[in-house]
Scaffold this active site. Sequence first.
Site, mmCIF file in Angstrom:
data_model
loop_
_atom_site.group_PDB
_atom_site.id
_atom_site.type_symbol
_atom_site.label_atom_id
_atom_site.label_comp_id
_atom_site.label_asym_id
_atom_site.label_seq_id
_atom_site.Cartn_x
_atom_site.Cartn_y
_atom_site.Cartn_z
ATOM 1 N N CYS A 123 0.803 -1.227 0.000
ATOM 2 C CA CYS A 123 0.000 0.000 0.000
ATOM 3 C C CYS A 123 0.836 1.278 0.000
ATOM 4 C CB CYS A 123 -0.950 0.012 1.190
ATOM 5 S SG CYS A 123 -2.156 -1.312 1.111
ATOM 6 N N HIS A 125 -3.512 7.246 2.942
ATOM 7 C CA HIS A 125 -3.896 5.950 2.383
ATOM 8 C C HIS A 125 -5.270 5.585 2.933
ATOM 9 C CE1 HIS A 125 -3.903 1.922 1.002
ATOM 10 N NE2 HIS A 125 -3.711 1.372 2.180
ATOM 11 N N ASN A 134 -10.305 0.240 -0.116
ATOM 12 C CA ASN A 134 -8.835 0.267 -0.144
ATOM 13 C C ASN A 134 -8.345 -0.292 -1.488
ATOM 14 O OD1 ASN A 134 -6.112 -0.084 0.242
ATOM 15 N ND2 ASN A 134 -6.289 -1.261 2.130
HETATM 16 O O1 UT7 Z 1 -3.926 -1.358 3.453
HETATM 17 C C1 UT7 Z 1 -2.926 -1.384 4.396
HETATM 18 C C2 UT7 Z 1 -2.930 -2.512 5.318
HETATM 19 N N1 UT7 Z 1 -4.197 -2.868 5.900
HETATM 20 C C3 UT7 Z 1 -4.788 -2.154 6.890
HETATM 21 O O2 UT7 Z 1 -4.369 -1.088 7.265
HETATM 22 C C4 UT7 Z 1 -5.983 -2.801 7.574
HETATM 23 C C5 UT7 Z 1 -5.884 -2.676 9.066
HETATM 24 N N2 UT7 Z 1 -6.919 -3.439 9.749
HETATM 25 C C6 UT7 Z 1 -8.230 -3.094 9.739
HETATM 26 O O3 UT7 Z 1 -8.621 -2.142 9.096
HETATM 27 C C7 UT7 Z 1 -9.168 -3.883 10.599
HETATM 28 O O4 UT7 Z 1 -8.426 -4.756 11.410
HETATM 29 C C8 UT7 Z 1 -10.233 -4.730 9.791
HETATM 30 C C9 UT7 Z 1 -11.253 -3.781 9.161
HETATM 31 C C10 UT7 Z 1 -9.556 -5.532 8.708
HETATM 32 C C11 UT7 Z 1 -10.974 -5.641 10.753
HETATM 33 O O5 UT7 Z 1 -11.581 -4.851 11.769
HETATM 34 P P1 UT7 Z 1 -11.350 -5.190 13.316
HETATM 35 O O6 UT7 Z 1 -12.099 -4.189 14.053
HETATM 36 O O7 UT7 Z 1 -9.871 -5.268 13.573
HETATM 37 O O8 UT7 Z 1 -12.042 -6.595 13.439
HETATM 38 P P2 UT7 Z 1 -11.467 -7.950 13.996
HETATM 39 O O9 UT7 Z 1 -10.763 -8.677 12.915
HETATM 40 O O10 UT7 Z 1 -10.754 -7.713 15.276
HETATM 41 O O11 UT7 Z 1 -12.804 -8.690 14.368
HETATM 42 C C12 UT7 Z 1 -13.657 -8.226 15.439
HETATM 43 C C13 UT7 Z 1 -14.913 -9.083 15.461
HETATM 44 C C14 UT7 Z 1 -14.638 -10.573 15.418
HETATM 45 O O12 UT7 Z 1 -15.669 -11.229 16.167
HETATM 46 P P3 UT7 Z 1 -15.361 -11.839 17.602
HETATM 47 O O13 UT7 Z 1 -14.237 -12.810 17.385
HETATM 48 O O14 UT7 Z 1 -14.948 -10.662 18.425
HETATM 49 O O15 UT7 Z 1 -16.666 -12.445 17.980
HETATM 50 C C15 UT7 Z 1 -14.783 -10.908 13.977
HETATM 51 O O16 UT7 Z 1 -15.129 -12.245 13.756
HETATM 52 O O17 UT7 Z 1 -15.706 -8.775 14.313
HETATM 53 C C16 UT7 Z 1 -15.904 -9.981 13.563
HETATM 54 N N3 UT7 Z 1 -15.842 -9.640 12.161
HETATM 55 C C17 UT7 Z 1 -16.907 -9.333 11.411
HETATM 56 N N4 UT7 Z 1 -18.212 -9.255 11.704
HETATM 57 C C18 UT7 Z 1 -19.032 -8.884 10.708
HETATM 58 C C19 UT7 Z 1 -14.717 -9.561 11.392
HETATM 59 N N5 UT7 Z 1 -15.051 -9.198 10.155
HETATM 60 C C20 UT7 Z 1 -16.394 -9.045 10.135
HETATM 61 C C21 UT7 Z 1 -17.329 -8.673 9.134
HETATM 62 N N6 UT7 Z 1 -18.623 -8.621 9.468
HETATM 63 N N7 UT7 Z 1 -16.943 -8.388 7.866
#
Ligand code: UT7
Length: 332
Positions: A116, A256, A286
């Site tokens: 990125c 970004h 993104n």
């Molecule tokens: O482009 C450059 C590099 N990339 C980035 O900068 C991305 C950086 N990371 C992020 O933007 C975030 O980590 C994400 C958007 C990818 C994910 O968001 P998060 O708030 O970190 O979610 P998480 O992976 O910690 O998941 C939290 C909860 C989980 O449930 P439990 O285990 O707490 O019950 C996931 O299973 O949310 C759940 N979850 C979802 N629920 C509904 C994860 N993805 C989804 C979804 N819909 N799409």
Amino acid sequence: MQKIHASITAVGGYVPEYRLTNAELETMMDTTDEWIQSRTGIKERRILKGEGKGSSDMAVEAVKNLLSKRGIAPTDIEMVICATTTPDMQFPATANVICDKVGMTKAWGYDINAACSGFIFALTVGSQFIETGRHKKVLVIGVDKMSSIMDYEDRKTSIIFGDGAGCVLLEPDTDGYGLIDSILRTDGSGRVYLHQKAGGSVKPASIETVMNKEHYVYQEGQAVFKFAVKNMADVSAEIMERNNLTAETVNWLVPHQANMRIITATADRMKLPPEKVMVNIERFGNTTNGTLPLCLWEWESRLHKGDNIVLAAFGGGFTWGSTYIKWAYDTK
Ligand code: UT7
């Protein structure tokens, strides 16, 4: 003798027509529009449809857009640097393919892969060829067809990415406009959190790698998020400090577009109000190497000669950085 800066003199962009909305994602995986919007700020992203279409096809449209706006011929371009994580193929470089398709027959060039952060890495590299006097017209492209490496059963990762292309033309300037400063960083130990497991020389493609879905993006979102928030904000604050910029004298932040929460954290650290921050994540998601030039493309008509613009990125590798540009023109 006056120092030569590499100034941006034109911007081009392209996003595919197809809109993959959160509502459609709800039909593909266990997710909700509410979750995606509140966790990322994204409402929809563009997807390149069509058999045999790749990153170069989007880049070609962006480059044609730029050339017609600048009123120059493809043969005027001397060099093309293409930042991409989703090249048309492993080799040859996508820059070569783009040159061929657009008719930039006098140009040479290559690809840069810094995930990125690729566009600001490429911008800095391209600027060197202008600053040394070696070339007068260098094209820097940021493009990705992220949908080609996305597992749409992985709800944690696939919801943030989209497809798109943007590009800028660099030309010499001796009046103090152009790329003034860059801080670029890499930390290879971060590769464990964001990578593509197979398809390279360590693990070539095989039936097993395909069955195990190892050609898709692997991301540990939370870990990447923590590094992104800290590093993108740190490096943006650092570039302000060493160029004596303040929240008042910075006209625009071009961040970004990975997650609205990362953008907000960076802007807060720079003490910038939201109206000075370019944000199109809600419509494009993104697009990896496409995010920064697509912002410049959309905001071009609102930019003024002399504007102080800070670009900031963070991505896989880890790679990150910040670039300070003094904008070189008013749009007619
Ligand atoms: O482009 C450059 C590099 N990339 C980035 O900068 C991305 C950086 N990371 C992020 O933007 C975030 O980590 C994400 C958007 C990818 C994910 O968001 P998060 O708030 O970190 O979610 P998480 O992976 O910690 O998941 C939290 C909860 C989980 O449930 P439990 O285990 O707490 O019950 C996931 O299973 O949310 C759940 N979850 C979802 N629920 C509904 C994860 N993805 C989804 C979804 N819909 N799409």
